[in-house]
Design a protein around this motif. Sequence first.
Motif, mmCIF file in Angstrom:
data_model
loop_
_atom_site.group_PDB
_atom_site.id
_atom_site.type_symbol
_atom_site.label_atom_id
_atom_site.label_comp_id
_atom_site.label_asym_id
_atom_site.label_seq_id
_atom_site.Cartn_x
_atom_site.Cartn_y
_atom_site.Cartn_z
ATOM 1 N N TRP A 293 4.738 -8.874 6.913
ATOM 2 C CA TRP A 293 4.971 -8.622 5.479
ATOM 3 C C TRP A 293 3.746 -7.978 4.840
ATOM 4 C CZ3 TRP A 293 3.009 -11.758 1.159
ATOM 5 C CH2 TRP A 293 3.539 -11.392 -0.075
ATOM 6 N N LEU A 294 2.566 -8.369 5.282
ATOM 7 C CA LEU A 294 1.334 -7.786 4.757
ATOM 8 C C LEU A 294 1.033 -6.415 5.358
ATOM 9 C CD1 LEU A 294 -1.086 -10.891 4.836
ATOM 10 C CD2 LEU A 294 -0.145 -9.795 2.793
ATOM 11 N N LEU A 295 1.270 -6.254 6.660
ATOM 12 C CA LEU A 295 0.718 -5.120 7.396
ATOM 13 C C LEU A 295 1.730 -4.090 7.890
ATOM 14 C CD1 LEU A 295 -1.941 -7.015 9.579
ATOM 15 C CD2 LEU A 295 -2.274 -5.861 7.391
ATOM 16 N N SER A 296 3.017 -4.319 7.715
ATOM 17 C CA SER A 296 3.975 -3.317 8.183
ATOM 18 C C SER A 296 3.771 -2.023 7.401
ATOM 19 C CB SER A 296 5.412 -3.821 8.016
ATOM 20 O OG SER A 296 5.681 -4.126 6.667
ATOM 21 N N PRO A 297 3.972 -0.860 8.045
ATOM 22 C CA PRO A 297 3.628 0.432 7.422
ATOM 23 C C PRO A 297 4.210 0.636 6.031
ATOM 24 C CG PRO A 297 4.140 0.743 9.744
ATOM 25 C CD PRO A 297 4.445 -0.696 9.435
ATOM 26 N N GLN A 298 5.458 0.198 5.809
ATOM 27 C CA GLN A 298 6.072 0.433 4.509
ATOM 28 C C GLN A 298 5.454 -0.413 3.396
ATOM 29 O OE1 GLN A 298 7.574 -0.773 7.181
ATOM 30 N NE2 GLN A 298 8.955 -2.500 6.730
ATOM 31 N N ASN A 299 4.718 -1.466 3.757
ATOM 32 C CA ASN A 299 4.127 -2.341 2.746
ATOM 33 C C ASN A 299 2.657 -2.056 2.475
ATOM 34 O OD1 ASN A 299 6.566 -3.691 2.476
ATOM 35 N ND2 ASN A 299 6.051 -5.246 3.991
ATOM 36 N N LEU A 300 2.067 -1.131 3.213
ATOM 37 C CA LEU A 300 0.639 -0.840 3.038
ATOM 38 C C LEU A 300 0.418 -0.033 1.762
ATOM 39 C CD1 LEU A 300 -0.316 0.126 6.707
ATOM 40 C CD2 LEU A 300 -0.828 -2.023 5.524
ATOM 41 N N ASP A 301 -0.507 -0.505 0.931
ATOM 42 C CA ASP A 301 -0.844 0.180 -0.320
ATOM 43 C C ASP A 301 -2.105 1.017 -0.118
ATOM 44 O OD1 ASP A 301 1.272 -0.953 -1.680
ATOM 45 O OD2 ASP A 301 0.099 -2.649 -2.437
ATOM 46 N N ILE A 302 -1.985 2.330 -0.330
ATOM 47 C CA ILE A 302 -3.154 3.211 -0.234
ATOM 48 C C ILE A 302 -4.084 2.937 -1.416
ATOM 49 C CG2 ILE A 302 -3.909 5.626 -0.289
ATOM 50 C CD1 ILE A 302 -1.261 6.339 1.078
ATOM 51 N N LYS A 303 -5.384 2.912 -1.154
ATOM 52 C CA LYS A 303 -6.364 2.662 -2.203
ATOM 53 C C LYS A 303 -6.317 3.769 -3.251
ATOM 54 C CE LYS A 303 -9.850 0.837 -4.370
ATOM 55 N NZ LYS A 303 -9.614 -0.365 -5.192
ATOM 56 N N GLU A 304 -6.194 3.359 -4.512
ATOM 57 C CA GLU A 304 -6.166 4.298 -5.628
ATOM 58 C C GLU A 304 -7.226 3.900 -6.646
ATOM 59 O OE1 GLU A 304 -2.395 4.567 -7.499
ATOM 60 O OE2 GLU A 304 -1.288 5.113 -5.691
ATOM 61 N N ILE A 305 -7.861 4.899 -7.236
ATOM 62 C CA ILE A 305 -8.767 4.680 -8.366
ATOM 63 C C ILE A 305 -8.456 5.754 -9.397
ATOM 64 C CG2 ILE A 305 -11.163 4.705 -9.154
ATOM 65 C CD1 ILE A 305 -11.983 3.495 -6.514
ATOM 66 N N ASN A 306 -8.127 5.299 -10.583
ATOM 67 C CA ASN A 306 -7.772 6.210 -11.673
ATOM 68 C C ASN A 306 -6.608 7.134 -11.303
ATOM 69 O OD1 ASN A 306 -8.171 7.054 -14.332
ATOM 70 N ND2 ASN A 306 -9.434 8.798 -13.696
ATOM 71 N N GLY A 307 -5.668 6.601 -10.504
ATOM 72 C CA GLY A 307 -4.485 7.363 -10.130
ATOM 73 C C GLY A 307 -4.659 8.297 -8.962
#
Length: 533
Positions: A293-307
């Motif tokens: 649930w944490l690490l499957s590819p579809q659940n990974l959040d790319i790091k964003e800063i200011n959009g």
Amino acid sequence: GGFSDKGVYDWSSEEEEPAGGAEPVQVLVVKDDHSFELDEAALSRILLHEAVRDREVVAISVAGAFRKGKSFLMDFMLRYMYNQGSEQWLGAPEDPLTGFSWRGGSERETTGIQIWSEVFLVDKPDGRKVAVLLMDTQGTFDSQSTLRDSATVFALSTMISSMQVYNISQNVQEDDLQHLQLFTEYGRLAMEETFLKPFQSMIFLVRDWSFPYEFPYGQEGGMKFLEKRLKISENQHEELQNVRKHIHSCFTNISCFLMPHPGLKVATNPHFDGRLKEIDGEFINNLKVLVPWLLSPQNLDIKEINGNNITCRGLLEYFKAYIKIYQGEELPHPKSMLQATAEANNLAAVAAAKDLYNKKMEEVCGGDRPFLAPSELQARHGELREAALQLFRGVKKMGGEEFSRRYLQQLEAEIDEVFVQYIKHNDSKNIFHAARTPATLFVVIFVMYVVAGVTGFVGVDVIASLCNMILGLALITLCTWAYIRYSGEYRELGAVIDQVAGALWDQVPLDTPQSVNLWPEKENHGRLFYYYF
């Protein structure tokens, strides 16, 4: 207490890992005097590796109170990352658990922030290949850490990560939420300045959950439990309402997962080393749900800063900028985070623009490329310089135009400095330029030979002797210069000979400007060639 509180297993980074030598690397060190030091060299080796430096990054961190099994959980996450796509990612029941250093007991094991030395490349469902970084933090609120230590480590890991797992034992108490408020205070003001929530995903991971009859284990029960815990009602005290408003305002996504106790064997066996056969079956079943649930590819959040999506290269700049604001004596004002974020944002844009310029100039005149006419090199420099400046201007940057202007000027100055080096590098490929020193010495020898002959013929022996002495000195200098060029030894002496020959060569009248301004006026870039040739 945490499920690993009683074990004594120690993991050594020298043990063999399936990663082929991968190990946890200490990148943030909390010293005995409670100061912080960033190991930039170690962090650069990880984030600037050729395979990942320009990949968008997913930074996953686990943080929370000390001795509650954070490193233990991280090692199961490592198993999943090394066995992606396999239903048997948990491994054999007899396999001991290795990876991040962990053990049971009442003393902390992790100090500062550790990062796994191997960055994992994962294909997202949309086809993008992203870099996944795993971070383990020092336990907060232990007997050796000050409030500033705990707040700094947690805040740093939250600021750097795109997915922060808040590891909590047994229940989400009010003090857990207040601690989180303290840590996320650094983001509240930044949110007001940028109109964006400063942090991304916060996952409350409740360990040793003892009330499955009220809220069942897993994500569904966790979300219902968290909704109740973070609910804001009119009859709540204003302080309690503010805590919950802060948390909601600082994170883009908030979720929760409830985990059972791993069993008495884990809690009471002093020699427990993470073997699955000693862990309760219900814990393993929920672990099989939690980690994917944490690490499957579809659940990974790319790091964003200011959009903006951040690459590994950019993350390094943010890491360096953020640590600066924590190296003072007091906790920084929340506005300091905005300042540091804006600085890192602009530095990342400068690095990207300069990297573009260097790559393109290498294609023009770098390496083994042949000598390029100075006018052509000047023209290409002008085009690529403008392209780099346009790239910098096109990146969304925090801090406003006035704040970014000095970074634009810094970029212009650095590009001009690099251009001077390219001029010299290109010049070294010019066979006539390379022959300037021996040609000068040959001319001196020839002239002295002729003058010595003439003056000797007419009887002016003093001048003839002086010319012969100069001739001999020039001949020795020429032989010395040839040996230095051939052997590569005594390079300092060779540089002196080149300078003297250059000074003699420059006695030929040339319309050479005495000073060159390297700043943006276009005509000054043309003068660089005449000044350095």
